[in-house]
Each structure stands twice: as C-alpha cells, then as structure tokens.
Motif scaffolding. Structure first.
Motif, short mmCIF file in Angstrom:
data_model
loop_
_atom_site.label_atom_id
_atom_site.label_comp_id
_atom_site.label_asym_id
_atom_site.label_seq_id
_atom_site.Cartn_x
_atom_site.Cartn_y
_atom_site.Cartn_z
N PRO A 6 0.84 -1.20 0.00
CA PRO A 6 0.00 0.00 0.00
C PRO A 6 0.88 1.25 0.00
O PRO A 6 1.89 1.31 0.70
N GLY A 7 0.48 2.22 -0.82
CA GLY A 7 1.26 3.45 -0.91
C GLY A 7 0.57 4.65 -0.28
O GLY A 7 1.21 5.61 0.10
N ALA A 8 -0.75 4.58 -0.18
CA ALA A 8 -1.52 5.69 0.40
C ALA A 8 -2.91 5.18 0.77
O ALA A 8 -3.33 4.11 0.32
N TRP A 9 -3.60 5.96 1.58
CA TRP A 9 -4.99 5.65 1.90
C TRP A 9 -5.70 6.96 2.19
O TRP A 9 -5.06 7.98 2.48
N PHE A 10 -7.01 6.96 2.06
CA PHE A 10 -7.78 8.15 2.41
C PHE A 10 -9.22 7.75 2.74
O PHE A 10 -9.75 6.78 2.20
N THR A 25 -7.68 2.28 -0.09
CA THR A 25 -6.26 2.01 -0.02
C THR A 25 -5.72 1.97 -1.45
O THR A 25 -6.32 1.32 -2.32
N VAL A 26 -4.62 2.66 -1.68
CA VAL A 26 -4.02 2.76 -3.02
C VAL A 26 -2.73 1.95 -3.02
O VAL A 26 -1.89 2.12 -2.14
N PHE A 27 -2.59 1.08 -4.01
CA PHE A 27 -1.42 0.21 -4.14
C PHE A 27 -0.60 0.58 -5.36
O PHE A 27 -1.15 1.05 -6.37
N ASP A 28 0.68 0.34 -5.31
CA ASP A 28 1.57 0.46 -6.46
C ASP A 28 1.36 -0.80 -7.29
O ASP A 28 1.51 -1.91 -6.78
N CYS A 66 -3.41 12.26 -6.78
CA CYS A 66 -2.84 12.34 -8.14
C CYS A 66 -1.89 13.52 -8.26
O CYS A 66 -0.82 13.41 -8.88
N ARG A 67 -2.25 14.67 -7.67
CA ARG A 67 -1.35 15.83 -7.69
C ARG A 67 -0.03 15.49 -6.98
O ARG A 67 1.05 15.82 -7.45
N SER A 68 -0.13 14.82 -5.84
CA SER A 68 1.07 14.44 -5.10
C SER A 68 1.95 13.50 -5.92
O SER A 68 3.16 13.66 -5.96
N LEU A 69 1.33 12.52 -6.58
CA LEU A 69 2.09 11.59 -7.41
C LEU A 69 2.72 12.30 -8.61
O LEU A 69 3.87 12.03 -8.95
N ALA A 70 1.98 13.21 -9.22
CA ALA A 70 2.50 13.95 -10.38
C ALA A 70 3.68 14.84 -9.97
O ALA A 70 4.61 15.05 -10.74
N ASP A 71 3.64 15.35 -8.73
CA ASP A 71 4.70 16.21 -8.22
C ASP A 71 5.88 15.39 -7.68
O ASP A 71 6.87 15.96 -7.22
#
Length: 73
Positions: A6-10, A25-28, A66-71
């Motif tokens: 897991p890379g992030a959650w919200f 939960t967001v996974f790579d 998505c903004r965090s990942l793009a940055d």
C-alpha cells in the motif's frame, strides 16, 4: 499483474449518508493488460488520464493524491 505494498490511503464520507465512511487504499501496481469497463461493478467506461489533469468529477481525495504523485511526492 504486480501488486506492491500500500502506498496511500484516504477516507471518504459518503454524500447523503453521514453514517457511512469508506477507506480507500491505493497500491503500487503494474497491469498485465489494458483496462476494461466492468458493468457488474458499476464501471461503464474507463480511460487513462494525466495525473496532473484528472476530471473535475474525481473525488477531491483522489485529485490530491494524483497531484502528489505527479509532483513526485
């Protein structure tokens, strides 16, 4: 297909149901093939988008991720 840690959650509080909160939960991941809609799960269309320009109807939490990942964060 590869699914990493897991890379992030919200959390998301559902509109119209103040007593319901989902935790996403967001996974790579790496896909083994293309993406396809899945009407059985309520997904009738899908497409790849630039993480810096997601559709306005995207959940605010997902837009922020998505903004965090793009940055590169």
């Amino acid at each position: 297909m590869y699914v990493g840690a897991p890379g992030a959650w919200f959390p998301y509080r559902h509109q119209g149901r103040a007593d319901v909160v989902s935790v996403y939960t967001v996974f790579d991941c790496l896909l083994a093939s293309g993406v396809e809609p899945n009407a059985g799960e309520g997904v009738f269309a899908c497409r790849w988008v630039d993480p810096a320009a997601v559709p306005a109807t995207t959940l605010p939490q997902v837009r922020q991720l998505c903004r965090s990942l793009a940055d590169g964060e």
